[in-house]
Design a protein around this motif. Structure first.
Motif, PDB file in Angstrom:
ATOM      1  N   PHE A  72       0.768  -1.265  -0.105  1.00 40.44           N
ATOM      2  CA  PHE A  72      -0.089  -0.110  -0.057  1.00 40.44           C
ATOM      3  C   PHE A  72       0.821   1.389   0.128  1.00 40.44           C
ATOM      4  O   PHE A  72       2.341   1.270   0.291  1.00 40.44           O
ATOM      5  N   THR A  73       0.433   2.368  -0.504  1.00 45.09           N
ATOM      6  CA  THR A  73       1.114   3.546  -0.643  1.00 45.09           C
ATOM      7  C   THR A  73       0.981   4.789   0.672  1.00 45.09           C
ATOM      8  O   THR A  73       1.683   5.644   0.848  1.00 45.09           O
ATOM      9  N   SER A  74      -0.138   4.378   1.472  1.00 41.22           N
ATOM     10  CA  SER A  74      -0.267   5.143   2.593  1.00 41.22           C
ATOM     11  C   SER A  74      -1.188   4.900   3.605  1.00 41.22           C
ATOM     12  O   SER A  74      -2.076   3.662   3.390  1.00 41.22           O
ATOM     13  N   LEU A  95       5.476   2.625   0.155  1.00 42.48           N
ATOM     14  CA  LEU A  95       4.672   3.631   0.841  1.00 42.48           C
ATOM     15  C   LEU A  95       5.250   5.070   0.906  1.00 42.48           C
ATOM     16  O   LEU A  95       6.581   5.184   0.791  1.00 42.48           O
ATOM     17  N   LEU A  96       4.309   5.907   0.617  1.00 40.23           N
ATOM     18  CA  LEU A  96       4.806   7.240   0.306  1.00 40.23           C
ATOM     19  C   LEU A  96       4.382   8.327   1.464  1.00 40.23           C
ATOM     20  O   LEU A  96       5.405   9.240   1.692  1.00 40.23           O
ATOM     21  N   LEU A 121       6.209  11.652   6.912  1.00 36.96           N
ATOM     22  CA  LEU A 121       5.368  11.125   8.015  1.00 36.96           C
ATOM     23  C   LEU A 121       4.488  12.358   8.606  1.00 36.96           C
ATOM     24  O   LEU A 121       5.331  13.350   8.729  1.00 36.96           O
ATOM     25  N   TYR A 122       3.350  12.488   8.880  1.00 35.44           N
ATOM     26  CA  TYR A 122       2.603  13.202   9.551  1.00 35.44           C
ATOM     27  C   TYR A 122       2.423  12.938  10.996  1.00 35.44           C
ATOM     28  O   TYR A 122       2.009  11.685  11.309  1.00 35.44           O
ATOM     29  N   THR A 123       2.988  13.729  11.854  1.00 35.15           N
ATOM     30  CA  THR A 123       2.751  13.330  13.190  1.00 35.15           C
ATOM     31  C   THR A 123       2.430  14.505  14.129  1.00 35.15           C
ATOM     32  O   THR A 123       2.282  15.750  13.507  1.00 35.15           O
ATOM     33  N   GLY A 124       2.518  14.692  15.675  1.00 31.90           N
ATOM     34  CA  GLY A 124       2.476  15.695  16.431  1.00 31.90           C
ATOM     35  C   GLY A 124       3.611  16.118  16.842  1.00 31.90           C
ATOM     36  O   GLY A 124       4.754  15.365  17.079  1.00 31.90           O
ATOM     37  N   ALA A 125       3.899  17.364  17.131  1.00 31.01           N
ATOM     38  CA  ALA A 125       4.945  17.810  17.822  1.00 31.01           C
ATOM     39  C   ALA A 125       5.256  17.379  19.116  1.00 31.01           C
ATOM     40  O   ALA A 125       4.476  17.081  20.083  1.00 31.01           O
TER      41      ALA A 125
END
Length: 406
Positions: A72-74, A95-96, A121-125
């Motif tokens: 999968f890509t995401s 994976l992108l 990668l999207y994440t929290g500070a």
């Protein structure tokens, strides 16, 4: 919270059909066939060979190697999840993009090992995922702010003994337009002209002082350079030196990832070699290729050393690219009727701007709208070889950090 909702919506819009996939304790794969894993309910759900992996909204943990080797890509991890096991998403070559919220407080080894260079990668500070990304050379945003300080020194005072430069004005304008154009890495640009030595150091604190460990700070300089017994230096508009060691000390106080781009003029007598000061025009002498190599080596040296600071993460996350020329024509030239630094022009081309209009990103080798530091340095170096400029970079092999990203 809002950033993860936005991410999920964005990923949903990117795909026309999203197969629902259950959480896996152990992943199995069969090359060329649809991959299936046992769901918590005892039923089996399909893992998509491509597209987005959708995890159950009530999942609380992801087991070891749960989706290792999948195609999968995401994916986006639900905020109900608190732990991710070892190698859960490892060796997923397609994976992108992924989202891991701050709710995940336990992260195993190698959960994203083997991802491609364009992965984001999207994440929290301050999250466990952000720490994992920082420690494992993974590009990320955690409500990241991208800032850029652009300094151009022209030396317009006829009494200072330095030749006036006309290129920095256009360099700063071009770099400002370029850096403000990107979607994800939309830089907040502070352009400054004719800055003193101390002013350069003060501007670093003023521009980047609010940066956090999650942020990116880009320092760019166009102007004269110097080389003396104390090392390589940038020359302030007041003729005061800012040595590379001073520049690094100022940037060490700024947390986060730091990009340093230096376009200095070393044409003929413009590489100044002095004992202590640049106050006298008589101190100038014609530079050689050996002088240029020595300058670049001495400038890079402070940035390639490990800091003894307790905050080594903030101190050592540098990406440095320098240009040196010992022939005037090869440093500052007229491009489409505009006088500018050739090195700066090539950097802008690498990122998709030619000083007048936006073009295809020359350094985007794989066409994914992300230009990594390695892609930038490789392309610019290849273009500058014919210009007799000695381009250096640090670190090597950095194919994971997207300097610009749409």
């Amino acid at each position: 919270m809002r950033s993860f909702i936005a991410l999920l919506l964005a990923l949903t819009l990117m795909l026309t059909a999203l197969p629902l996939t259950a959480l896996a304790e152990e992943a199995t794969s069969s090359e060329g066939e649809t991959e299936t894993v046992p769901a918590e309910s005892g039923e089996e759900e399909e893992i998509p060979e491509t597209g987005m992996l959708v995890l159950p909204p009530n999942a609380t943990e992801i087991g070891e190697e749960a989706f290792r080797g999948c195609s999968f890509t995401s994916f986006t991890v639900p905020e109900t999840v608190t732990s991710i096991g070892d190698y859960a998403f490892a060796d997923c070559p397609n994976l992108l993009i992924a989202g891991i919220p701050a709710s995940v407080t336990q992260i195993g080894e190698g959960i994203l090992s083997g991802v491609s260079g364009g992965f984001f990668l999207y994440t929290g500070a301050g999250s466990a995922a952000m720490e994992y990304a920082l420690n494992n050379d993974i590009d990320f945003t955690a409500d990241t702010v991208y800032r850029a300080l652009l300094i151009g020194n022209r030396y317009e005072d006829p009494d200072d003994g330095l030749e006036n430069l006309t290129g920095p004005t256009n360099d700063i304008e071009g770099m400002t337009t370029c850096l403000e154009s990107f979607g994800v890495t939309h830089y907040q640009v502070t352009p400054l002209l004719d800055v003193s030595g101390q002013g350069i150091l003060d501007a670093i604190q003023d521009t980047f002082g609010d940066a956090g460990p999650q942020d990116v700070s880009l320092f760019y300089y166009s102007g004269h350079g110097a080389l003396d017994e104390d090392g390589a230096a940038l020359i302030g508009d007041d003729l005061e030196n800012v040595y590379a060691s001073q520049l690094r000390a100022a940037l060490d106080r700024i947390p986060g990832r730091k990009i340093v781009l230096v376009d200095c003029c070393y044409s003929g007598g413009l590489l100044w070699r002095t004992a202590r000061s640049l106050k006298s025009a008589a101190a100038a002498q014609t530079s050689s290729s050996e002088d240029v190599d020595e300058f670049t080596s001495m400038f890079m040296m402070p940035f390639t050393r490990k800091s003894r600071s307790a905050n080594t993460l903030a101190a050592d996350r540098y990406f440095v690219l320098t240009a040196c020329a010992y022939d005037e024509e090869s440093y500052e030239g007229t491009v489409s009727g505009v006088r500018r630094g050739i090195f700066t022009y090539r950097v802008m081309q690498a990122w998709g701007y030619n000083g007048k209009k936006f073009i295809a990103k020359k350094a985007d080798a794989n066409g994914n709208d992300v230009v990594t530091f390695e892609e930038t340095s490789d392309w610019v170096t290849s273009q500058m070889e014919s210009e007799w400029q000695s381009v250096q970079h640090w670190p090597d092999g950095c194919d994971w950090f997207g300097v610009v990203r749409d």
